[in-house]
Motif scaffolding. Sequence first.
Motif, PDB file in Angstrom:
ATOM      1  N   PHE A   1       0.834  -1.202   0.000  1.00 28.85           N
ATOM      2  CA  PHE A   1       0.000   0.000   0.000  1.00 28.85           C
ATOM      3  C   PHE A   1       0.872   1.257   0.000  1.00 28.85           C
ATOM      4  CE2 PHE A   1      -2.038   3.426   2.357  1.00 28.85           C
ATOM      5  CZ  PHE A   1      -3.151   3.655   1.557  1.00 28.85           C
ATOM      6  N   LYS A   2       1.947   1.247   0.789  1.00 25.53           N
ATOM      7  CA  LYS A   2       2.847   2.407   0.856  1.00 25.53           C
ATOM      8  C   LYS A   2       3.466   2.722  -0.501  1.00 25.53           C
ATOM      9  CE  LYS A   2       4.262   2.113   5.694  1.00 25.53           C
ATOM     10  NZ  LYS A   2       5.407   1.857   6.591  1.00 25.53           N
ATOM     11  N   ARG A   3       3.617   1.713  -1.353  1.00 28.80           N
ATOM     12  CA  ARG A   3       4.193   1.929  -2.685  1.00 28.80           C
ATOM     13  C   ARG A   3       3.160   2.414  -3.704  1.00 28.80           C
ATOM     14  NH1 ARG A   3       6.942  -2.790  -0.994  1.00 28.80           N
ATOM     15  NH2 ARG A   3       5.519  -4.156  -2.117  1.00 28.80           N
ATOM     16  N   SER A   4       1.884   2.395  -3.342  1.00 25.38           N
ATOM     17  CA  SER A   4       0.853   2.836  -4.291  1.00 25.38           C
ATOM     18  C   SER A   4       0.964   4.337  -4.531  1.00 25.38           C
ATOM     19  CB  SER A   4      -0.548   2.457  -3.785  1.00 25.38           C
ATOM     20  OG  SER A   4      -0.865   3.152  -2.600  1.00 25.38           O
ATOM     21  N   LYS A   5       0.544   4.752  -5.704  1.00 21.14           N
ATOM     22  CA  LYS A   5       0.681   6.163  -6.109  1.00 21.14           C
ATOM     23  C   LYS A   5      -0.652   6.901  -6.180  1.00 21.14           C
ATOM     24  CE  LYS A   5       5.105   5.742  -6.820  1.00 21.14           C
ATOM     25  NZ  LYS A   5       5.853   5.788  -5.632  1.00 21.14           N
ATOM     26  N   LYS A   6      -1.669   6.231  -6.677  1.00 22.40           N
ATOM     27  CA  LYS A   6      -2.979   6.875  -6.832  1.00 22.40           C
ATOM     28  C   LYS A   6      -3.951   6.218  -5.856  1.00 22.40           C
ATOM     29  CE  LYS A   6      -6.334   8.611 -10.042  1.00 22.40           C
ATOM     30  NZ  LYS A   6      -6.851   8.674 -11.375  1.00 22.40           N
TER      31      LYS A   6
ATOM     32  N   TYR B   1      -7.287   3.535  -9.428  1.00 18.90           N
ATOM     33  CA  TYR B   1      -6.592   3.572  -8.145  1.00 18.90           C
ATOM     34  C   TYR B   1      -5.758   2.313  -7.947  1.00 18.90           C
ATOM     35  CZ  TYR B   1      -9.720   7.427  -7.410  1.00 18.90           C
ATOM     36  OH  TYR B   1     -10.384   8.606  -7.559  1.00 18.90           O
ATOM     37  N   ASP B   2      -4.576   2.496  -7.347  1.00 13.71           N
ATOM     38  CA  ASP B   2      -3.733   1.351  -7.021  1.00 13.71           C
ATOM     39  C   ASP B   2      -3.517   1.222  -5.512  1.00 13.71           C
ATOM     40  OD1 ASP B   2      -2.032   3.532  -6.734  1.00 13.71           O
ATOM     41  OD2 ASP B   2      -0.343   2.583  -7.759  1.00 13.71           O
TER      42      ASP B   2
ATOM     43  N   LYS C   1     -11.561  -8.790   0.437  1.00 14.73           N
ATOM     44  CA  LYS C   1     -11.590  -9.922  -0.492  1.00 14.73           C
ATOM     45  C   LYS C   1     -11.723  -9.437  -1.928  1.00 14.73           C
ATOM     46  CE  LYS C   1     -13.230 -13.089   2.982  1.00 14.73           C
ATOM     47  NZ  LYS C   1     -14.325 -13.789   3.593  1.00 14.73           N
ATOM     48  N   ALA C   2     -12.556  -8.425  -2.149  1.00 14.24           N
ATOM     49  CA  ALA C   2     -12.710  -7.871  -3.495  1.00 14.24           C
ATOM     50  C   ALA C   2     -11.413  -7.219  -3.962  1.00 14.24           C
ATOM     51  CB  ALA C   2     -13.854  -6.862  -3.517  1.00 14.24           C
ATOM     52  N   LEU C   3     -10.751  -6.480  -3.066  1.00 11.70           N
ATOM     53  CA  LEU C   3      -9.483  -5.834  -3.432  1.00 11.70           C
ATOM     54  C   LEU C   3      -8.402  -6.873  -3.725  1.00 11.70           C
ATOM     55  CD1 LEU C   3      -9.343  -2.845  -0.920  1.00 11.70           C
ATOM     56  CD2 LEU C   3      -9.714  -2.732  -3.399  1.00 11.70           C
TER      57      LEU C   3
ATOM     58  N   LEU D   1      -8.634  -8.056  -7.150  1.00 14.50           N
ATOM     59  CA  LEU D   1      -8.172  -7.036  -8.087  1.00 14.50           C
ATOM     60  C   LEU D   1      -6.677  -6.749  -7.937  1.00 14.50           C
ATOM     61  CD1 LEU D   1     -11.117  -4.496  -7.614  1.00 14.50           C
ATOM     62  CD2 LEU D   1     -10.750  -6.009  -9.579  1.00 14.50           C
ATOM     63  N   LYS D   2      -6.059  -7.357  -6.921  1.00 16.06           N
ATOM     64  CA  LYS D   2      -4.639  -7.140  -6.601  1.00 16.06           C
ATOM     65  C   LYS D   2      -4.339  -5.671  -6.301  1.00 16.06           C
ATOM     66  CE  LYS D   2      -2.775 -11.181  -8.941  1.00 16.06           C
ATOM     67  NZ  LYS D   2      -3.809 -12.048  -9.080  1.00 16.06           N
ATOM     68  N   ILE D   3      -5.262  -5.050  -5.567  1.00 17.46           N
ATOM     69  CA  ILE D   3      -5.102  -3.660  -5.137  1.00 17.46           C
ATOM     70  C   ILE D   3      -4.929  -3.664  -3.617  1.00 17.46           C
ATOM     71  CG2 ILE D   3      -6.197  -1.395  -4.939  1.00 17.46           C
ATOM     72  CD1 ILE D   3      -7.664  -2.020  -7.556  1.00 17.46           C
ATOM     73  N   PRO D   4      -3.812  -3.128  -3.118  1.00 15.89           N
ATOM     74  CA  PRO D   4      -3.616  -3.106  -1.672  1.00 15.89           C
ATOM     75  C   PRO D   4      -4.542  -2.110  -0.997  1.00 15.89           C
ATOM     76  CG  PRO D   4      -1.843  -1.924  -2.737  1.00 15.89           C
ATOM     77  CD  PRO D   4      -2.682  -2.524  -3.830  1.00 15.89           C
TER      78      PRO D   4
END
Length: 187
Positions: free
Chosen positions: A64-69, A137-138, A154-156, A159-162
């Motif tokens: 999550f910390k590496r996500s940008k948007k 969003y990532d 579970k949904a995230l 989608l492989k979204i942290p």
Amino acid sequence: MPYDFTFDLTPAAVRGLLSLLGKEPVKRVAASLIPLGLSLSSAVRLIADLAEIEALNAYWRDEFKRSKKRALFLPHCSRRAGCRAELDPKTPSYICVGCWAECIVMRAAGMASERGYDVYIVPGGSCIPKIIREGGYDGVVGVACPSELILAAKALMSLKIPGQAVPLLKNGCANTTFSLEDLSSIL
């Protein structure tokens, strides 16, 4: 309302009990919630859900910390009577207009906006996948009932979204509340 019971974990003593999760068996911690009006089975379910949320937050934190948007999803049930937030039918979500300085939703939205988040005050979870897809969003932060947060996690994952989660401290369909301090530390 996702649970068939209501809870209010806002007293400091109760929040202190939650810190015992790693030290005491769940049933012992849950039993301490019975004086607050929960049955043992409801308390066990709530404590187990809170523990799962903590584990999921820890699991996804580095990614999550590496996500940008990033997006923050706030529950519309935390708005107060007289709230003048405007519904954006395209999303659908509410847009805070800052009508009450002490509003927890306004304060959370302002905090997140200052940190570069897009903020959505949602009437329910069904609109969130569309918002995430269309927004690209990532990283996602959600505030909701613990059981709703687990479903969202579970949904995230699919989608492989942290994501990171902040559980409500008081549930119900109106006048719910959450910890701004917990939200701040996650943002």
